[in-house]
Design a protein around this motif. Sequence first.
Motif, PDB file in Angstrom:
ATOM      1  N   VAL A   1      75.203  -3.508  61.846  1.00 24.67           N
ATOM      2  CA  VAL A   1      73.881  -3.973  62.259  1.00 24.67           C
ATOM      3  C   VAL A   1      73.107  -4.300  60.989  1.00 24.67           C
TER       4      VAL A   1
ATOM      5  N   GLY B   1      74.312  -7.023  65.756  1.00 27.62           N
ATOM      6  CA  GLY B   1      72.900  -7.028  66.092  1.00 27.62           C
ATOM      7  C   GLY B   1      72.007  -7.071  64.869  1.00 27.62           C
ATOM      8  N   VAL B   2      70.720  -7.342  65.139  1.00 29.24           N
ATOM      9  CA  VAL B   2      69.691  -7.433  64.098  1.00 29.24           C
ATOM     10  C   VAL B   2      68.569  -6.466  64.450  1.00 29.24           C
ATOM     11  N   MET B   3      68.186  -5.657  63.478  1.00 31.69           N
ATOM     12  CA  MET B   3      67.093  -4.705  63.676  1.00 31.69           C
ATOM     13  C   MET B   3      65.747  -5.439  63.707  1.00 31.69           C
TER      14      MET B   3
ATOM     15  N   HIS C   1      66.262  -7.205  59.610  1.00 29.82           N
ATOM     16  CA  HIS C   1      65.622  -8.494  59.852  1.00 29.82           C
ATOM     17  C   HIS C   1      65.507  -9.280  58.548  1.00 29.82           C
TER      18      HIS C   1
ATOM     19  N   ASP D   1      64.831  -1.300  69.455  1.00 36.67           N
ATOM     20  CA  ASP D   1      65.586  -2.342  70.159  1.00 36.67           C
ATOM     21  C   ASP D   1      65.951  -3.480  69.208  1.00 36.67           C
ATOM     22  N   ALA D   2      67.036  -4.140  69.497  1.00 38.71           N
ATOM     23  CA  ALA D   2      67.500  -5.259  68.673  1.00 38.71           C
ATOM     24  C   ALA D   2      66.691  -6.514  68.983  1.00 38.71           C
TER      25      ALA D   2
ATOM     26  N   ARG E   1      68.137  -9.431  68.080  1.00 38.35           N
ATOM     27  CA  ARG E   1      69.274 -10.277  68.421  1.00 38.35           C
ATOM     28  C   ARG E   1      70.484  -9.364  68.612  1.00 38.35           C
TER      29      ARG E   1
ATOM     30  N   ARG F   1      72.965  -6.546  69.787  1.00 37.29           N
ATOM     31  CA  ARG F   1      72.784  -5.140  70.161  1.00 37.29           C
ATOM     32  C   ARG F   1      72.845  -4.275  68.907  1.00 37.29           C
ATOM     33  N   LEU F   2      72.447  -3.029  69.056  1.00 33.21           N
ATOM     34  CA  LEU F   2      72.513  -2.084  67.946  1.00 33.21           C
ATOM     35  C   LEU F   2      73.694  -1.147  68.161  1.00 33.21           C
TER      36      LEU F   2
END
Length: 884
Positions: A217, A249-251, A220, A193-194, A196, A198-199
């Motif tokens: 994407v 998004g951010v992993m 972090h 899940d992201a 921040r 979405r992925l």
Amino acid sequence: MTSLIRRLWYRMTQSRRDADLIEEIETHRQLRQAQLERDGLSPADAAAMSRRALGNVTLAREDAREVWTFAWLEHAWQDLRIALRGLRQSPTFALVAIATLALGIGANTALFSIFNSLLLRQLPVRDPASLVLLDGGSYTYAIWEAVEAHAAPVFDGTFAFANTRFDLAPAGQQMPIEGNYASGRLFEVLGVDAVRGRLLAPSDDRRDAGANPSVAVISHRFWQQRFGGTDDAIGATLMLDRKPFTIVGVMPAGFAGIDVGRMADVVIPFAAEPTLRGADSMLGHRTAWWLEIMGRLKPEATLDQADAALRMLQSAIRTAALPPRPESFLDEPLTLVPAATGRSPLRRRFETPLRAMLATVGAVLLIACANLANLLLARALSRRRELSVRLALGASRWRMARLLAFETLAIVAAGAAAGLLFAMWSSALLVRQLGTWRGAVVLDLSLDWRVIAFTTGLACLTAVIAGILPAFAVTGVAPGDAMKESGRAVTGDRRLSVRGALVVSQIALSLVLVIGAGLFLRTFATLTQTPLGFDPDGLRVAAINLPTSMEKTLRPRLLARIEEAIAAAPGVRSAGLSVIAPITGSGWNDRIGTATDPANAKAMTFINAVSPGWFDTMRIRRLGGRGFEAQERIGGQKVAIVNETFVRRFFAGRPAIGQRVEAGGPDERSEYEIVGVVGDAVYRSLREGVLPTMYLPLAQVEEPGAGITLTLSTTPAARGTADRVVADALRGVDPRLTFAMRDFGEFLRGGVTQERLVAMLSGFFGGLALLLAAIGLYGVVSHAVDVRRTEIGVRMALGANRAGILWLVFRRVGMMLALGLAAGLGLSLWTSRFVGALLFHLEPRDAATFAGAVVVLVATSVLATWIPARKASHVDPARVLREG
């Protein structure tokens, strides 16, 4: 403050229990006295008789305390305090013992941390045990589409990914960043899940007109470094290879990608690949093998069941992805392998060296345990008077053994704690050594239950091995020894045989490690001294990226302009372009055949396309014929230059110049005329050495790729400004060109990373083993001299000379050394077969290495023995006899 309150509360409750016990005993006595008075005795006689009937009140109180719940804890605490007080009184002994264990346990934990992260730690995703990988190397995009379309009965979800490197620089010097192309369901199937935004989603990976694949994407780490961890990153534009992408998004922080050892900082969908690579896109090429395929098994499905189901679908998958030249494409089975720990080329490369080094540091720890056992046994023997006094005063032998065991536990606990700190520092240092010019290695070295359990297990094992002999040693202490004025004996101490056995084991293990260090050091030296066939001194290499928007047919002209501009730049002696840079692990091979020998139609040769100035820049010898000329262009007679190994393999000593060879597949074979022969040069790696190589004119490559290598030699004065010179020249040719400059030495150092690391570690641990063995031998000989001091004094009083005393000491050491060397040689001969794959041009049982290791160990043993032996030879007989 909390601990003080607990101690006060314990003392208060203990005092209350003691008062209650005294009151209860007194009540029993009074009741007995009253009964005796009723029977007719006087109060005084009844009181005396009741006290005699009750017995030793103090002993009764002690017996009562023994059955109380916390009595064992009180005794343990007392023993621990006594042990710690004893260690404080012997700081040198404590520091040596703790440092020895810290090195042994720390080295084992450090290597196990890397081993755990690289081979054992599962991916931080949902249910990693159900992940499987399509084995057999890389696959084409067409195969991935076929698997995705047909494998629904086998998997609960599938995804594909491919490693790549993006460039963040707008122009000029590159700013590379590791990344991935990925299918739209990658994060969904993994269950990530992201943190921040979405992925990636399946809609991002569509290739139709309505799709918008220009999304990215980020990891972090990249989010923190580039955007400071702010929400402004979501929706921001990120330029990758000078193309805009929107960050969606951010992993999560713990997710670094599927490829263990590599941090994927940016992930974009496969649908964006044509945007970045343009005419070099691999999506539509059924002969481009570049991506990996993974899936998640259905619930309750086993790997064998999924494998069998996939085989049933193999025909449909292969047919849908059939390349133009199928050859053995339909014959190779599709196979699944477990992928809970991800995939990693780094794992395949370093698994064997890591196992070898784990065995090495395990042997070092055994030597450290033997050394500690020797130290503790010597300490126990030196405390015989103290221990015998305790026994004479009523202490049990179990209590004495427990006292020594607590001392051992205190040392081991301190050593394990220091070792854990050492491991956290040294494991990160070792991981940095794994990095090469390709990039840094990223491994999760955080403590998990495996590392903690491993360190705890090592500490417990060390405590048992090192503490069992000293604990048993107290069983031989007699209380009468306390009455003796001297503990010296004329015949010595039988426990010296036990300590001698420990030294023999140390010598044997040390010999194994020294031999291993010798083999690995010689391997590293041989590799670094391997003749290259060219002179890398002063060479600089620039990896140039051509504009992906440029038509492939226009690139040969651009490459000619690049070479001319660089060669004319100030300070540049010569320059050349090539498709493959030597010793980088890259390769290009093809099947060749000759008109005179059709049997070679399936033989393979390695190929490189180079410009005319490349051979002079690399300083590769020309042995015959001519070099490439400027008039050789597309459409003319195709020519080639071959190396000596090519001539020997395919022409068996016959003249090669003027001969013609064919290269390529059955549908697109080309004929080349050999116009020159050059000296052998290492092609792909130092281990592989020289391979049969055919060089083609770069100007005759019809559609060169977007990546090209520039090699240049500069004058000594211009070496510091080579980067600026290249940047200015490339900017003048085409401002869109980007490049990454390196010294050729980086390729050479990167080619021996494994061997350098193994040699460094084995050399360090071999030296440490020698040091520990020398300390152990010195301790045993020194103690033996002290024990036999009276005997030596008597011998000298009866006429023995110093040479005779030296011979007396060295004779015993010689016996231990001979036994240790014999055991070590046998063990080395057995273990050497396991390291053959790590050696280079060296036999695992190399006689010179074995002999050298024996000489080094004998010299070290003689040096460790000489100091106490010399002390023994200078004993004053008169003084010894007076003291005896």
